[in-house]
Design a protein around this motif. Sequence first.
Motif, mmCIF file in Angstrom:
data_model
loop_
_atom_site.group_PDB
_atom_site.id
_atom_site.type_symbol
_atom_site.label_atom_id
_atom_site.label_comp_id
_atom_site.label_asym_id
_atom_site.label_seq_id
_atom_site.Cartn_x
_atom_site.Cartn_y
_atom_site.Cartn_z
ATOM 1 N N ASP A 123 -0.104 3.403 3.766
ATOM 2 C CA ASP A 123 -1.298 3.124 4.562
ATOM 3 C C ASP A 123 -0.927 2.136 5.663
ATOM 4 O O ASP A 123 -0.775 0.945 5.425
ATOM 5 C CB ASP A 123 -2.398 2.547 3.682
ATOM 6 C CG ASP A 123 -3.731 2.427 4.416
ATOM 7 O OD1 ASP A 123 -3.747 2.643 5.642
ATOM 8 O OD2 ASP A 123 -4.746 2.124 3.764
ATOM 9 N N LEU A 124 -0.738 2.640 6.882
ATOM 10 C CA LEU A 124 -0.361 1.823 8.034
ATOM 11 C C LEU A 124 -1.524 1.703 9.023
ATOM 12 O O LEU A 124 -1.306 1.462 10.208
ATOM 13 C CB LEU A 124 0.860 2.441 8.731
ATOM 14 C CG LEU A 124 2.075 2.707 7.841
ATOM 15 C CD1 LEU A 124 3.163 3.403 8.633
ATOM 16 C CD2 LEU A 124 2.594 1.424 7.229
ATOM 17 N N VAL B 298 2.282 10.309 5.091
ATOM 18 C CA VAL B 298 2.523 10.999 3.827
ATOM 19 C C VAL B 298 3.784 11.852 3.978
ATOM 20 O O VAL B 298 3.942 12.577 4.967
ATOM 21 C CB VAL B 298 1.327 11.880 3.427
ATOM 22 C CG1 VAL B 298 1.604 12.567 2.091
ATOM 23 C CG2 VAL B 298 0.045 11.057 3.350
ATOM 24 N N VAL B 299 4.683 11.764 2.997
ATOM 25 C CA VAL B 299 5.925 12.538 2.996
ATOM 26 C C VAL B 299 6.015 13.299 1.681
ATOM 27 O O VAL B 299 5.863 12.718 0.599
ATOM 28 C CB VAL B 299 7.164 11.636 3.151
ATOM 29 C CG1 VAL B 299 8.445 12.482 3.108
ATOM 30 C CG2 VAL B 299 7.110 10.858 4.452
ATOM 31 N N GLY C 173 0.777 -1.235 0.000
ATOM 32 C CA GLY C 173 0.000 0.000 0.000
ATOM 33 C C GLY C 173 0.802 1.275 0.000
ATOM 34 O O GLY C 173 0.252 2.353 0.210
ATOM 35 N N HIS C 174 2.126 1.189 -0.248
ATOM 36 C CA HIS C 174 2.937 2.407 -0.344
ATOM 37 C C HIS C 174 2.958 2.878 -1.789
ATOM 38 O O HIS C 174 3.222 2.095 -2.703
ATOM 39 C CB HIS C 174 4.364 2.139 0.126
ATOM 40 C CG HIS C 174 5.276 3.321 -0.032
ATOM 41 N ND1 HIS C 174 5.279 4.368 0.850
ATOM 42 C CD2 HIS C 174 6.198 3.627 -0.980
ATOM 43 C CE1 HIS C 174 6.170 5.267 0.467
ATOM 44 N NE2 HIS C 174 6.738 4.847 -0.650
ATOM 45 N N SER C 175 2.678 4.144 -2.022
ATOM 46 C CA SER C 175 2.728 4.715 -3.360
ATOM 47 C C SER C 175 3.668 5.908 -3.353
ATOM 48 O O SER C 175 3.808 6.608 -2.340
ATOM 49 C CB SER C 175 1.337 5.136 -3.827
ATOM 50 O OG SER C 175 0.782 6.100 -2.956
ATOM 51 N N GLU C 176 4.322 6.140 -4.480
ATOM 52 C CA GLU C 176 5.304 7.220 -4.549
ATOM 53 C C GLU C 176 5.380 7.762 -5.969
ATOM 54 O O GLU C 176 5.262 7.019 -6.946
ATOM 55 C CB GLU C 176 6.681 6.727 -4.116
ATOM 56 C CG GLU C 176 7.730 7.825 -4.044
ATOM 57 C CD GLU C 176 9.024 7.361 -3.407
ATOM 58 O OE1 GLU C 176 9.973 8.162 -3.359
ATOM 59 O OE2 GLU C 176 9.084 6.206 -2.962
#
Length: 373
Positions: A88-89, A98-99, A57-60
């Motif tokens: 999404d944790l 979010v970074v 679920g990590h998007s970049e």
Amino acid sequence: CRELVVVVHLKEKVRAGGAIGADAGSTDGHGMIEGILRNVAGRGECLMGKVSKSVRGHSEISVQVEKPLLFSEGNATLSAEMHQGSSDLTSSCGYKHVVRGLSLSCSWPRPVLGGLLSNSISYLADVREVALAKHAVSDVLLDGGYSTKSSLEHSLQFEARDDPSLPSAGWAASLTSEVAGLGGDAAFVKQHASLQANLPFTLPLPIALPLTLSGLFKCGYVLPFSTGPPAPDGADGAAAAGTPRTFASDRFHLDGPLPMRGFGFHGTGPRSRGDYLGGDLFWSASAHITAPLPQPIPENVKTHLFACCGNLNSWRGSRSDSVRSLFTNVRASWGGGFVMALGPGRIEFNFSVPITTGGDAFNPWQLGFGAYL
């Protein structure tokens, strides 16, 4: 008088290109689409863009400009990058992370001791958001909201393995140091290191069986020197009120299924009402014996036996007490399974047996994807 004429024929790469592929982090795999525009200003510059989505679920999305230093020793480069990533944790930590930020880097690889030594120095400026889940009722509420970080980072990596994803010989190491506090909210010193070694040997059987004994050790700490979100007295896994405390964005997580096989993603260490808070210091160690499988099974698929252990904690009391606490209530497991090398990472399908869990959830059957370092 003799004249020697040397003619070199070069074929320039296409000006623009793109690719669809996969990449691997230490605990996750990413599918990605990337594009590149070469020789933008006529001196080897590259403009690159990438969009990626991970299994967890990590998007970049990122845009990077890279310029080679033409008169430097080796293949030194300067680069600048703008990026935005989200993870999404919610299920494990009770928030979405979010970074958004930028980085400026200088890197220079060079051959050393039969391997490749890569140095890089970076300046990082990030705005981090911890977006709390609606159901969050734990100490993670203290970490909600925005924080900023301005830091310098130095990374040192050595690679001398015959295959980074499924090695049979060689070793690799990495050391990353970061100092934050050049503006922004976060102020800390952070270091983490890893060391991996692989030793091939053969069992004296009627049919020689080539095996590989591998060991991997990781450790790290983050030491805050400014007060982050306040921690209440008696909080599960948190420091006492009034002491310096890290932001959620800066803490470590000790993850399964790689390297902590049998445990969940972000599923070990200090927690509050079921939400994992992360930790300020950690260590993990694992050992493997890998063996080939009979044909016609491909060579990039092998079987292995493993044992792994580790722990994650926050600063409590004195520094020495906090370090000693890392070696109590250790999480550990052993088991076996199958490993397949896939591009930059590896896929593992394992059956794990718990030795000690520290009260964390344990799943004996797991499928995991990640890098092996």
